[in-house]
Scaffold this active site. Structure first.
Site, PDB file in Angstrom:
ATOM      1  N   ARG A 211      -5.923  17.751   8.220  1.00  0.00           N
ATOM      2  CA  ARG A 211      -6.134  16.627   7.829  1.00  0.00           C
ATOM      3  C   ARG A 211      -7.105  15.729   8.936  1.00  0.00           C
ATOM      4  O   ARG A 211      -6.250  15.581  10.062  1.00  0.00           O
ATOM      5  CB  ARG A 211      -4.799  15.518   7.305  1.00  0.00           C
ATOM      6  CG  ARG A 211      -4.557  16.264   6.147  1.00  0.00           C
ATOM      7  CD  ARG A 211      -3.402  15.205   5.371  1.00  0.00           C
ATOM      8  NE  ARG A 211      -3.098  16.147   4.143  1.00  0.00           N
ATOM      9  CZ  ARG A 211      -2.435  15.135   3.102  1.00  0.00           C
ATOM     10  NH1 ARG A 211      -2.111  14.033   3.299  1.00  0.00           N
ATOM     11  NH2 ARG A 211      -2.011  16.050   2.015  1.00  0.00           N
ATOM     12  N   GLU A 213      -6.820  13.021  10.289  1.00  0.00           N
ATOM     13  CA  GLU A 213      -6.388  11.522  10.050  1.00  0.00           C
ATOM     14  C   GLU A 213      -6.975  10.799  11.446  1.00  0.00           C
ATOM     15  O   GLU A 213      -7.391  11.350  12.453  1.00  0.00           O
ATOM     16  CB  GLU A 213      -4.719  11.825  10.875  1.00  0.00           C
ATOM     17  CG  GLU A 213      -3.908  12.653   9.758  1.00  0.00           C
ATOM     18  CD  GLU A 213      -3.376  12.178   8.507  1.00  0.00           C
ATOM     19  OE1 GLU A 213      -4.132  10.853   8.332  1.00  0.00           O
ATOM     20  OE2 GLU A 213      -2.897  12.785   7.721  1.00  0.00           O
ATOM     21  N   ARG A 219       3.851  10.844  13.935  1.00  0.00           N
ATOM     22  CA  ARG A 219       4.290  11.525  12.759  1.00  0.00           C
ATOM     23  C   ARG A 219       3.232  11.988  11.934  1.00  0.00           C
ATOM     24  O   ARG A 219       3.214  12.698  10.632  1.00  0.00           O
ATOM     25  CB  ARG A 219       5.175  10.607  11.856  1.00  0.00           C
ATOM     26  CG  ARG A 219       4.370   9.429  11.139  1.00  0.00           C
ATOM     27  CD  ARG A 219       5.373   8.181  10.793  1.00  0.00           C
ATOM     28  NE  ARG A 219       4.674   6.975  10.644  1.00  0.00           N
ATOM     29  CZ  ARG A 219       4.025   6.550   9.612  1.00  0.00           C
ATOM     30  NH1 ARG A 219       4.158   7.302   8.323  1.00  0.00           N
ATOM     31  NH2 ARG A 219       3.424   5.446   9.520  1.00  0.00           N
ATOM     32  N   HIS A 220       1.988  12.407  12.437  1.00  0.00           N
ATOM     33  CA  HIS A 220       0.599  12.795  11.935  1.00  0.00           C
ATOM     34  C   HIS A 220       0.248  13.827  12.800  1.00  0.00           C
ATOM     35  O   HIS A 220       0.183  13.820  14.044  1.00  0.00           O
ATOM     36  CB  HIS A 220      -0.347  11.804  11.515  1.00  0.00           C
ATOM     37  CG  HIS A 220      -0.107  10.843  10.640  1.00  0.00           C
ATOM     38  ND1 HIS A 220       0.322   9.633  10.700  1.00  0.00           N
ATOM     39  CD2 HIS A 220      -0.210  11.023   9.209  1.00  0.00           C
ATOM     40  CE1 HIS A 220       0.552   8.884   9.542  1.00  0.00           C
ATOM     41  NE2 HIS A 220       0.074   9.981   8.429  1.00  0.00           N
ATOM     42  N   GLU A 357       7.922   8.897   5.304  1.00  0.00           N
ATOM     43  CA  GLU A 357       7.401   9.508   4.166  1.00  0.00           C
ATOM     44  C   GLU A 357       7.751  11.032   4.439  1.00  0.00           C
ATOM     45  O   GLU A 357       7.293  11.691   5.312  1.00  0.00           O
ATOM     46  CB  GLU A 357       6.084   9.247   3.688  1.00  0.00           C
ATOM     47  CG  GLU A 357       5.857   9.783   2.453  1.00  0.00           C
ATOM     48  CD  GLU A 357       4.514   9.840   1.997  1.00  0.00           C
ATOM     49  OE1 GLU A 357       3.748   8.700   1.923  1.00  0.00           O
ATOM     50  OE2 GLU A 357       3.841  10.640   1.544  1.00  0.00           O
ATOM     51  N   SER A 360       5.516  13.356  -1.260  1.00  0.00           N
ATOM     52  CA  SER A 360       4.749  12.421  -2.472  1.00  0.00           C
ATOM     53  C   SER A 360       4.910  13.710  -3.706  1.00  0.00           C
ATOM     54  O   SER A 360       4.515  14.906  -3.345  1.00  0.00           O
ATOM     55  CB  SER A 360       3.500  12.247  -2.050  1.00  0.00           C
ATOM     56  OG  SER A 360       3.614  11.116  -1.360  1.00  0.00           O
ATOM     57  N   ARG A 408       7.649  17.113   9.213  1.00  0.00           N
ATOM     58  CA  ARG A 408       8.418  15.773   8.974  1.00  0.00           C
ATOM     59  C   ARG A 408       9.968  16.148   8.520  1.00  0.00           C
ATOM     60  O   ARG A 408      10.803  15.429   8.878  1.00  0.00           O
ATOM     61  CB  ARG A 408       7.713  15.099   7.947  1.00  0.00           C
ATOM     62  CG  ARG A 408       6.437  14.648   8.462  1.00  0.00           C
ATOM     63  CD  ARG A 408       6.076  13.120   7.856  1.00  0.00           C
ATOM     64  NE  ARG A 408       4.706  12.690   8.296  1.00  0.00           N
ATOM     65  CZ  ARG A 408       3.983  11.910   7.509  1.00  0.00           C
ATOM     66  NH1 ARG A 408       4.481  11.279   6.600  1.00  0.00           N
ATOM     67  NH2 ARG A 408       2.988  11.392   8.133  1.00  0.00           N
TER      68      ARG A 408
HETATM   69  P1  ATP Z   1       1.178   9.287   5.202  1.00  0.00           P
HETATM   70  O1  ATP Z   1       1.195   8.145   4.256  1.00  0.00           O
HETATM   71  O2  ATP Z   1       2.509   9.530   5.896  1.00  0.00           O
HETATM   72  O3  ATP Z   1       0.227   9.579   6.044  1.00  0.00           O
HETATM   73  P2  ATP Z   1       0.291  10.780   2.985  1.00  0.00           P
HETATM   74  O4  ATP Z   1       0.939   9.908   1.716  1.00  0.00           O
HETATM   75  O5  ATP Z   1      -1.136  10.706   3.269  1.00  0.00           O
HETATM   76  O6  ATP Z   1       1.051  10.621   4.203  1.00  0.00           O
HETATM   77  P3  ATP Z   1       0.464  13.263   1.296  1.00  0.00           P
HETATM   78  O7  ATP Z   1      -0.885  13.367   0.829  1.00  0.00           O
HETATM   79  O8  ATP Z   1       1.269  12.219   0.245  1.00  0.00           O
HETATM   80  O9  ATP Z   1       0.452  12.447   2.652  1.00  0.00           O
HETATM   81  O10 ATP Z   1       1.106  14.432   1.686  1.00  0.00           O
HETATM   82  C1  ATP Z   1       2.480  14.984   1.297  1.00  0.00           C
HETATM   83  C2  ATP Z   1       3.203  15.213   2.551  1.00  0.00           C
HETATM   84  O11 ATP Z   1       2.670  16.008   3.531  1.00  0.00           O
HETATM   85  C3  ATP Z   1       3.764  13.665   3.230  1.00  0.00           C
HETATM   86  O12 ATP Z   1       4.557  13.214   2.538  1.00  0.00           O
HETATM   87  C4  ATP Z   1       4.186  14.275   4.402  1.00  0.00           C
HETATM   88  O13 ATP Z   1       5.344  14.841   4.601  1.00  0.00           O
HETATM   89  C5  ATP Z   1       3.249  15.517   4.781  1.00  0.00           C
HETATM   90  N1  ATP Z   1       1.938  14.992   5.473  1.00  0.00           N
HETATM   91  C6  ATP Z   1       0.839  14.657   4.866  1.00  0.00           C
HETATM   92  N2  ATP Z   1      -0.247  14.292   5.978  1.00  0.00           N
HETATM   93  C7  ATP Z   1       0.513  14.697   7.182  1.00  0.00           C
HETATM   94  C8  ATP Z   1       0.137  15.167   8.525  1.00  0.00           C
HETATM   95  N3  ATP Z   1      -1.039  14.498   8.918  1.00  0.00           N
HETATM   96  N4  ATP Z   1       0.801  15.340   9.465  1.00  0.00           N
HETATM   97  C9  ATP Z   1       2.078  15.807   9.031  1.00  0.00           C
HETATM   98  N5  ATP Z   1       2.465  15.830   7.788  1.00  0.00           N
HETATM   99  C10 ATP Z   1       1.955  15.254   6.757  1.00  0.00           C
HETATM  100 MG    MG Z   2       2.053  10.546   0.406  1.00  0.00          MG
END
Ligand code: ATP
Ligand code: MG
Length: 434
Positions: A211, A213, A219-220, A357, A360, A408
């Site tokens: 990702r 980000e 936490r990312h 989080e 999901s 996480r």
């Molecule tokens: P957030 O809102 O915290 O950025 P997200 O809703 O974008 O997360 P999802 O696409 O729902 O993330 O991904 C499912 C799970 O994967 C998340 O709940 C989290 O535990 C993990 N996750 C997602 N993106 C990341 C990241 N960049 N780094 C670490 N863990 C991640």
């Molecule tokens: Mg999510």
């Protein structure tokens, strides 16, 4: 080494060969102690200079800290030694020398900042408290796999180089694939769903997600490990049951198998396995509770995503794990199914621990027509995803699933402040090596 004995397994009365790193040398004049460290712990090697061969003394005591030695000798009980035993050497071999200047002190006497630690992860991982994190990670992942197997799931591995992202979007890393544009996959979502219509029915994957980000946060990561689950013939509530079972199994395995590691991290007294039956709070109830705390300058309105502040406020209220269910359809992705009879509500859920989080998930839209509509509503071209949508025309059962970030999960199990602590070689906006 065939006949090597671990430091903590050396028993008084035995003659053994141990091998490891020079943790410390204490030269008191007539007598000197060398502390040798391996993956299990430390052992003291005693050099009584008058009684020991000069060459042996020289080899043993002239090396720099963190050099690798093998030592053969007899093991004796010694109350004053750190582990209650010590060795009297008859042979010392230097297997690998270490430079006198180290970029990081593995004995931990000199603290290092996280970037220095990550740049020198090999040395950082000589510290027992850092090793402990990754031993626990391994135990956690094994428990996750074993529990999925107990729940009749098949482990799959899906492609990480893909033609289209899961949700389109800006979070993708482009790569060049034989002259064509491709991407690093941000989630196995679409692939795992395709397995629902296959004879496998119930699948899980533990694998990387990528990702791009926008921000560095604690936490990312830009490359994370996702624990994914998907099953035919279940709904969102049953998917939450599986989610709870996996999370609790991970804690239980750590409690049962990681006593020493928890002690190394200072968690032996406080570690607790959470009770099952995590509260399930609807999105509507969640925003009411958040607004009632008065923690936000602007109260949340229906349809708002939860900001970090909002997640904090609610997390502090609830205290432990909880699900947020029944999210507004408009803020959940197209593949999440709406509640029957109410298009504004979705079956999407998140698992939170308290402020973060973890998961999901949701029930998925398995009806072809509605799926295509969902794509269009989200501004995506269904044609691009034909490899996926096509299979919904040939018998795709109702199904549900979720994705759980492994780092996480580890972060919350151990109370780590920064997600980078939970990966050996993290990828963030600045860090691409090692
Ligand atoms: P957030 O809102 O915290 O950025 P997200 O809703 O974008 O997360 P999802 O696409 O729902 O993330 O991904 C499912 C799970 O994967 C998340 O709940 C989290 O535990 C993990 N996750 C997602 N993106 C990341 C990241 N960049 N780094 C670490 N863990 C991640
Ligand atoms: Mg999510």
């Amino acid at each position: 080494m065939e006949s090597r004995t671990y430091a903590t397994a050396a028993t008084p009365g035995d003659t053994v060969t141990v091998a490891g790193w020079v943790h410390e040398i204490r030269d008191l004049g007539g007598i000197a102690f060398l502390i040798l460290r391996d993956t299990t712990g430390k052992i003291q090697v005693k050099f009584e200079k008058n009684d020991t061969d000069d060459e042996l003394v020289e080899t043993g005591l002239n090396v720099h800290r963190e050099s690798v030695l093998s030592v053969t000798g007899s093991v004796e009980a010694e109350e004053r030694a750190p582990t209650g035993v010590e060795m009297v050497p008859t042979e010392v071999d230097v297997l690998a020398e270490a430079d006198p200047e180290l970029p990081l002190d593995p004995s931990g006497k000199v603290e290092a900042e996280l970037p220095t630690r990550l740049d020198n992860r090999t040395l950082d991982l000589r510290k027992s408290e850092v090793q402990a994190i990754f031993e626990i990670r391994a135990v956690m992942l094994q428990a996750v796999r074993d529990t999925f197997r107990d729940l009749d799931c098949t482990e799959i591995n899906t492609p990480k180089i893909v033609a289209t992202g899961t949700e389109g979007g800006t979070e993708l890393f482009p790569v060049t694939y034989f002259g064509r544009e491709a991407f690093m996959n941000q989630s196995p979502q679409l692939f795992k769903q395709l397995m629902i219509g296959s004879g496998l029915e119930r699948v899980f994957e533990v694998g990387p997600i990528f990702r791009a980000e926008e921000h560095n946060t604690p936490r990312h990561l830009n490359e994370a490990t996702s624990i994914d689950f998907e099953s035919a013939f279940i709904d969102d509530a049953e998917a939450m049951d599986v989610c709870e079972a996996i999370v609790v199994a991970a804690y239980e395995a750590v409690a049962a198998n990681c006593e020493d590691e928890l002690a190394a991290l200072g968690l032996a007294e406080t570690f607790e396995v959470p009770d099952t039956g995590f509260p399930r709070l609807s999105y509507g109830a969640a925003i009411e509770r958040i607004n009632a705390t008065g923690a936000l300058d602007t109260p949340l309105a229906w349809g708002d995503d939860l900001s970090t502040e909002a997640e904090r406020a609610l997390g502090d209220e609830v205290g432990g794990h909880y699900f947020i269910t029944d999210w507004p359809s408009e803020i959940k992705p197209f593949y999440i199914k709406d509640r029957d009879g109410d298009e504004t509500l979705s079956t999407g859920f998140d698992l939170m621990h308290p402020r973060l989080e973890l998961v999901s998930g949701g029930q998925r839209e398995h009806r072809h027509e509605q799926l295509i509509e969902g794509f269009e509503q989200q501004g995506l071209e269904p044609e691009t995803f034909e490899y996926y949508t096509k299979m919904f025309r040939y018998g795709m059962p109702p199904h549900a699933g979720w994705g759980l970030g492994a780092e996480r999960l580890l972060m919350t199990i151990l109370g780590l402040e920064n997600i980078r602590e939970a990966v050996i070689f993290p990828r963030d906006r600045q860090r691409l090596s090692p």
